[in-house]
Design a protein around this motif. Structure first.
Motif, PDB file in Angstrom:
ATOM      1  N   GLY A 217       0.808  -1.207   0.000  1.00 35.51           N
ATOM      2  CA  GLY A 217       0.000   0.000   0.000  1.00 35.51           C
ATOM      3  C   GLY A 217       0.844   1.260   0.000  1.00 35.51           C
ATOM      4  O   GLY A 217       1.982   1.261   0.467  1.00 35.51           O
ATOM      5  N   ALA A 219       0.088   5.506   0.806  1.00 29.93           N
ATOM      6  CA  ALA A 219      -0.965   6.382   1.323  1.00 29.93           C
ATOM      7  C   ALA A 219      -0.365   7.681   1.832  1.00 29.93           C
ATOM      8  O   ALA A 219       0.852   7.801   2.024  1.00 29.93           O
ATOM      9  CB  ALA A 219      -1.725   5.681   2.448  1.00 29.93           C
ATOM     10  N   ASP A 220      -1.233   8.654   2.052  1.00 23.55           N
ATOM     11  CA  ASP A 220      -0.881   9.871   2.770  1.00 23.55           C
ATOM     12  C   ASP A 220      -1.307   9.656   4.217  1.00 23.55           C
ATOM     13  O   ASP A 220      -2.510   9.609   4.505  1.00 23.55           O
ATOM     14  CB  ASP A 220      -1.604  11.077   2.173  1.00 23.55           C
ATOM     15  N   GLU A 224      -5.074   9.117   7.203  1.00 24.21           N
ATOM     16  CA  GLU A 224      -5.343   7.788   7.747  1.00 24.21           C
ATOM     17  C   GLU A 224      -5.478   7.859   9.266  1.00 24.21           C
ATOM     18  O   GLU A 224      -5.072   8.825   9.902  1.00 24.21           O
ATOM     19  CB  GLU A 224      -4.211   6.817   7.388  1.00 24.21           C
ATOM     20  N   SER A 228      -6.424   2.265  10.545  1.00 27.45           N
ATOM     21  CA  SER A 228      -6.305   1.958   9.108  1.00 27.45           C
ATOM     22  C   SER A 228      -4.856   1.673   8.728  1.00 27.45           C
ATOM     23  O   SER A 228      -4.584   0.782   7.913  1.00 27.45           O
ATOM     24  CB  SER A 228      -6.864   3.109   8.263  1.00 27.45           C
TER      25      SER A 228
END
Length: 504
Positions: A217, A219-220, A224, A228
């Motif tokens: 994954g 993500a920023d 989050e 998560s």
């Protein structure tokens, strides 16, 4: 458009027993603070060592500032502008701090100039470092500060930090974050490894998640939650700890007026330290690394036997002059902060390392029952989910977090009456941290007395029934966990409590 600072494409690294990285791609922009998340053994450290030139990939390519590079060693990495602070430090024990730093810098600088730069840089970033101290006199936390200052002295374009805040007060963490944000604003890219999810969400503007050596994954983290991010890392949220209130039993450890002069000029005198730990309670001791924890632990474990007999009492016996083996017979088991060297012999297998503190598999006449020893090690590996190549795997072959799980498991599995643990979850991932803390609480609920020394305030608040703070060799009064706050404990870590001040 500006080229990315770093581009990794399809990086793969195989070892005989495991594929550490499998087809990993990662991009870091100039000025970006990029987190790399993953469980212990997920391949984070191997990937960082590839970037730093300490490990050669089997497949894949590295592009730095738009130019393909083959980084053959750390010296070439530093020449490009890449600096790294390792989880396991790369310092020579017999050299001073300044001499260690000097080894990695431009040889046109004199030792005096390097010393001056260390002092200036340490002051700039609020890191307490003494350039003239031999490294063997430093605590683990102080060694980490040296590594951070050494990396910053190279004025890096890319700075790799592995668990950099484990030794800092909450106030110092905020100061470090301000520095890192300033570095990012100046264009320095940062790769940040931490198991503290709240830190990553507060500091980082990008993250890549590894699981089993593969990217699972991107993500920023600012968008989050802890839950998560945890699901991305381990496929589930860590279990919530249950801290049941209970009435403590009899006193198992009593320290009364413990006063010891320092053994070297850079240590701390212990001054009239008094406290007690009862059966069925966890007592936590907070403090910035290098404030007397090492000296206190040596006196409690039996490695330092200079205390008067009655100053340290274990299970009702005056134990101040007893050695470690005698104290183990009284039920005291101990987890030191240094995993390799004190907690485990690097070259020996996990089963053989059990013999450091356990004699269950030793028969009459001193004969070692090898089969029983391996079974014992295998049971600990399974119970604590240690990722290792079996009971015979060398201690140094494990990641830092997995070795920590094994060492903590070894002592908990011994069913101690008194467990003293230093930094129980240092460098351990979120899932394993929850497991270790749950095991400590289960031990407490079974009637064991537990003393935990940690610089991890969140950890101490989660598992402790009562708290003390150590500062400059002095111990604060006891405070119930329910009455303690982060700001109050942070002030006490500076030596201020109840109107008292620990002088410099």
């Amino acid at each position: 458009m500006t080229a990315p600072r770093l581009e990794l494409a399809h990086i793969t690294k195989r070892y005989p027993a495991v594929v550490a990285n499998s087809d990993v791609s990662l991009t870091v922009q100039p000025g970006e603070i990029h987190a790399v998340l993953g469980e212990n053994g997920a391949g984070k450290s191997t990937l960082m060592k590839i970037i730093y030139g300490a490990v050669k990939p089997d497949e894949g390519s590295v592009v730095f500032d738009g130019r393909p590079v083959h980084i053959r060693n750390p010296q070439e990495a530093r020449a490009l502008g890449i600096s790294m602070v390792f989880q396991h430090f790369s310092l020579f024990d017999t050299l001073t701090v300044a001499e260690n730093v000097w080894l990695g810098l431009d040889k046109s600088l004199s030792l005096k100039q390097v010393t001056e730069r260390i002092v200036a840089k340490a002051r700039e970033y609020g890191l307490d470092v003494e350039p003239t101290r031999p490294v063997h006199t430093l605590s683990v936390g102080e060694m980490q500060r040296v590594e951070i200052v050494r990396a910053l002295l190279t004025d890096p374009k890319l700075l790799i930090l592995d668990e950099p805040t484990s030794v800092l007060t909450p106030q110092a963490v905020e100061s470090l974050f301000a520095v890192l944000r300033q570095l990012g604003a100046q264009g320095c890219s940062i790769l940040y490894i931490s198991h503290k999810l709240h830190e990553i969400r507060a500091l980082c503007n990008a993250c890549t998640v590894l699981r089993g050596g593969k990217v699972t994954g991107v993500a920023d983290p600012r968008n989050e939650s802890n839950a998560s991010l945890s699901r991305m890392m381990i496929g589930a949220e860590p279990p919530q700890l249950e801290h049941h209130a209970r009435t403590p039993g009899e006193v198992v450890l009593k320290v009364q007026g413990l006063t010891l002069p320092r053994e070297d000029q850079f240590g701390h005198d212990l001054e009239a330290i008094s406290f007690e730990v009862r059966a069925g309670e966890v007592v936590g001791i907070a403090g910035v690394s290098g404030n007397g924890q090492r000296e206190l632990l040596f006196a409690l474990s039996g490695e330092d036997r200079r205390a008067a007999p009655g100053m340290v009492q274990v299970a009702g016996q005056a134990a101040g002059r007893f050695g470690p083996a005698h104290r183990r017979h009284l039920g005291l088991h101990f987890v030191p902060e240094e995993r390799l060297g004190r907690g485990a012999v690097p070259s020996l297998g996990l089963a053989q390392n059990l013999l450091l503190t356990r004699t269950d598999a030793v028969g009459r006449g001193g004969w070692i029952r090898v089969g029983a020893l391996r079974q014992q090690a295998a049971a600990i590996i399974e119970r604590f989910n240690v990722k290792a190549g079996g009971p015979d795997a060398a201690a140094r072959s494990l990641s830092g977090g997995n070795l920590q799980k094994f060492i903590v498991g070894r002592e908990i599995d011994a069913k101690p009456k008194l467990l003293i643990v230093s930094q129980p979850t240092w460098g351990v991932d979120v899932g394993a941290s929850a497991q270790i803390r749950a095991e400590i609480l289960a031990l407490r609920d079974a009637g064991c007395a537990v003393l935990v020394l940690s610089e991890e305030l969140e950890e101490l608040f989660e598992i402790s029934d009562r708290l003390h703070v150590i500062a400059k060799g002095r111990l604060s009064p006891s405070i119930a966990r329910a009455q303690a706050t982060v700001s109050r404990i942070g002030e006490w870590m500076s030596g201020l409590w109840e109107g008292r001040h620990a002088e410099a």
